[in-house]
Design a protein around this motif. Structure first.
Motif, mmCIF file in Angstrom:
data_model
loop_
_atom_site.group_PDB
_atom_site.id
_atom_site.type_symbol
_atom_site.label_atom_id
_atom_site.label_comp_id
_atom_site.label_asym_id
_atom_site.label_seq_id
_atom_site.Cartn_x
_atom_site.Cartn_y
_atom_site.Cartn_z
ATOM 1 N N PHE A 137 -8.077 -1.007 4.785
ATOM 2 C CA PHE A 137 -8.054 -1.139 3.450
ATOM 3 C C PHE A 137 -6.725 -1.468 3.103
ATOM 4 N N ALA A 138 -5.524 -0.772 3.694
ATOM 5 C CA ALA A 138 -4.271 -1.126 3.418
ATOM 6 C C ALA A 138 -3.796 -2.426 4.042
ATOM 7 N N THR A 139 -4.368 -2.778 4.947
ATOM 8 C CA THR A 139 -3.920 -4.085 5.557
ATOM 9 C C THR A 139 -4.408 -5.284 4.723
ATOM 10 N N ASP A 140 -5.607 -5.185 4.172
ATOM 11 C CA ASP A 140 -6.201 -6.002 3.271
ATOM 12 C C ASP A 140 -5.489 -5.965 1.899
ATOM 13 N N CYS A 141 -5.216 -4.961 1.433
ATOM 14 C CA CYS A 141 -4.419 -4.866 0.093
ATOM 15 C C CYS A 141 -2.928 -5.868 0.215
ATOM 16 N N ILE A 142 -2.448 -5.281 1.396
ATOM 17 C CA ILE A 142 -1.128 -6.181 1.672
ATOM 18 C C ILE A 142 -1.226 -7.642 1.727
ATOM 19 N N ARG A 148 -3.866 -9.624 0.524
ATOM 20 C CA ARG A 148 -4.281 -10.176 -0.519
ATOM 21 C C ARG A 148 -3.344 -9.920 -1.644
ATOM 22 N N GLY A 149 -2.125 -9.533 -1.567
ATOM 23 C CA GLY A 149 -1.148 -9.346 -2.515
ATOM 24 C C GLY A 149 -1.507 -8.527 -3.580
ATOM 25 N N ARG A 150 -1.970 -7.499 -3.386
ATOM 26 C CA ARG A 150 -2.669 -6.553 -4.241
ATOM 27 C C ARG A 150 -1.657 -5.278 -4.180
ATOM 28 N N ARG A 151 -1.453 -4.231 -5.034
ATOM 29 C CA ARG A 151 -0.538 -3.100 -5.319
ATOM 30 C C ARG A 151 -1.727 -2.064 -4.970
ATOM 31 N N CYS A 152 -1.865 -1.263 -3.950
ATOM 32 C CA CYS A 152 -2.819 -0.258 -3.902
ATOM 33 C C CYS A 152 -2.144 1.352 -3.487
ATOM 34 N N PHE A 158 0.749 -1.239 0.021
ATOM 35 C CA PHE A 158 0.107 0.020 0.053
ATOM 36 C C PHE A 158 0.804 1.347 -0.095
ATOM 37 N N THR A 159 0.810 2.020 -0.958
ATOM 38 C CA THR A 159 1.540 3.377 -0.953
ATOM 39 C C THR A 159 0.623 4.593 -0.786
ATOM 40 N N SER A 160 1.151 5.247 0.194
ATOM 41 C CA SER A 160 0.369 6.538 0.774
ATOM 42 C C SER A 160 0.966 7.845 -0.098
ATOM 43 N N LEU A 161 0.187 8.464 -0.821
ATOM 44 C CA LEU A 161 0.786 9.230 -1.700
ATOM 45 C C LEU A 161 0.543 10.674 -1.111
#
Length: 377
Positions: free
Chosen positions: A366-371, A373-377, A119-122
């Motif tokens: 949301f960030a924890t779920d992305c990580i 599940r192997g997603r790039r958020c 998860f990337t915070s912009l």
């Protein structure tokens, strides 16, 4: 008329000894110069760059002054006090040509039980010039507690007096309403005079030069190789690195310097990057939480680093690991240095950063779920 001949001068013993001493002094100076250039060209491993090319770059770098350079004001007979700061570190040995560093980075894939997402915070790159010499985590309530200047992104209110309540109520530069605060010591251009040359945290504490704004800031939260990550608790405080690594020793130092195009090579020294390449700082945070506390007396015991293979020790829980990647365009040569406590002599080993988690609860989920599940958020 008889010719007269001037007698040939013969050196007295005293003169011969003086001449010999001068020759020895010149030879010693030449050898010392060669040694300095050799030291700057030596890294953590052998590179493939021709020696002549490296030597030419180091010779050019040697022309960069160690202290603030001349400007119109400092050239006046009665120049201000800030123009007379002593010449000092960093020294030649604090720099290394990145091409002389052997590849030493290998990213390992997550196992089937692990968490491979990110998860990337912009949050931008501090275009609003949010800076101060405070550190509300390590020195709460103390103005100039750091004795060096920090760059901030994220929470707009962060300073020495920040509390959970003040951070929660403030605005942010981050998307998705991430009100966390992310901060690190600034990088400065040597041989210049900064706007804070007579201010605390700046010139008053030996941090001289124009502040270099990052060309980019990447704030990435990563998973754990062997397990799913737990949700990071709100208001968690984290630090990485040791701002006093010169006097404390390297135990807690986490400095990682590299150059774009050479990111498989990291060093604890300031990297000299080839033309077209930018300087990068990689700051990894601890990610094995005790499951209870959001801070601790030494600001380290509640969240520690995983083992070298990525496993969290028994009794701790893996949380997302924050990695800050700060990229800079710097002038050629030994032209930049890190802000530090005065006694740390701008040593690159002292690089460090701080983080306080003020994400809304739904964003943490949301960030924890992305990580996980192997997603790039």
């Amino acid at each position: 008329m008889a010719r007269t001949h001037s007698p040939r001068h013969r050196m007295e013993p005293r003169e011969r000894r003086l001449l010999a001493a001068v020759i020895v002094l010149i030879a010693a100076t030449v050898l010392a110069t060669i040694s300095q250039v050799s030291q700057a060209a030596t890294g953590d491993g052998a590179g493939a760059t021709p020696a002549a090319e490296v030597s030419a770059e180091l010779a050019a770098a040697a022309r960069i002054p160690n202290d603030q350079g001349p400007d119109a004001e400092c050239a006046k007979p009665r120049s201000p006090a800030r123009c007379h700061a002593p010449t000092g570190p960093p020294v030649v040995g604090d720099f290394v040509d990145i091409r002389a560093v052997a590849p030493n980075v290998r990213e390992r894939r997550a196992t089937a039980e692990g968490s491979a997402g990110t998860f990337t915070s912009l949050c931008g790159r501090n275009l609003n010039d949010h800076r101060n010499p405070d550190n509300f985590i390590v020195a709460p309530g103390v103005f100039n507690g750091a004795h060096h200047t920090h760059d901030y992104v994220g929470n707009l209110s962060a300073d020495g007096n920040s509390t959970n309540e003040s951070l929660e109520a403030a605005g942010t530069t981050c998307r998705r309403d991430d009100r966390s605060t992310y901060y690190w010591p600034v990088l400065r251009q040597r041989g210049t005079v900064g706007e804070d040359a007579t201010a605390d945290g700046g010139g008053n504490d030996g941090n001289i030069g124009r502040i270099l704004r990052p060309a980019s800031v990447r704030l990435e939260f990563r998973g754990n190789r062997f397990a799913k990550v737990e949700q990071m608790p709100r208001f968690l405080r984290l630090i990485t690195g040791d701002a006093k690594a010169v006097t404390n020793g390297p135990t807690n130092a986490k400095a990682q310097w590299t150059c774009t195009g050479f990111t498989n090579r990291r060093t604890t020294k300031y990297p000299l990057c080839p033309r077209g390449s930018q300087v990068q700082r990689v700051l990894d945070f601890p990610s094995c939480w005790d499951g209870v506390n959001t801070d601790s007396a030494n600001h380290r015991a509640h969240v520690i680093f995983p083992a070298s293979d990525g496993r969290c020790p028994e009794g701790t829980k893996p949380i997302a690991q924050l990695r800050m990647t700060l990229t800079y365009s710097v002038p050629r040569g030994r032209s930049f240095a890190l802000d530090t406590f005065p006694e740390q002599n701008h040593n690159p080993l002292t690089d460090h950063a701080d983080f306080a988690n003020v994400m809304p609860a739904n964003l943490i989920t949301f960030a924890t779920d992305c990580i996980n599940r192997g997603r790039r958020c």
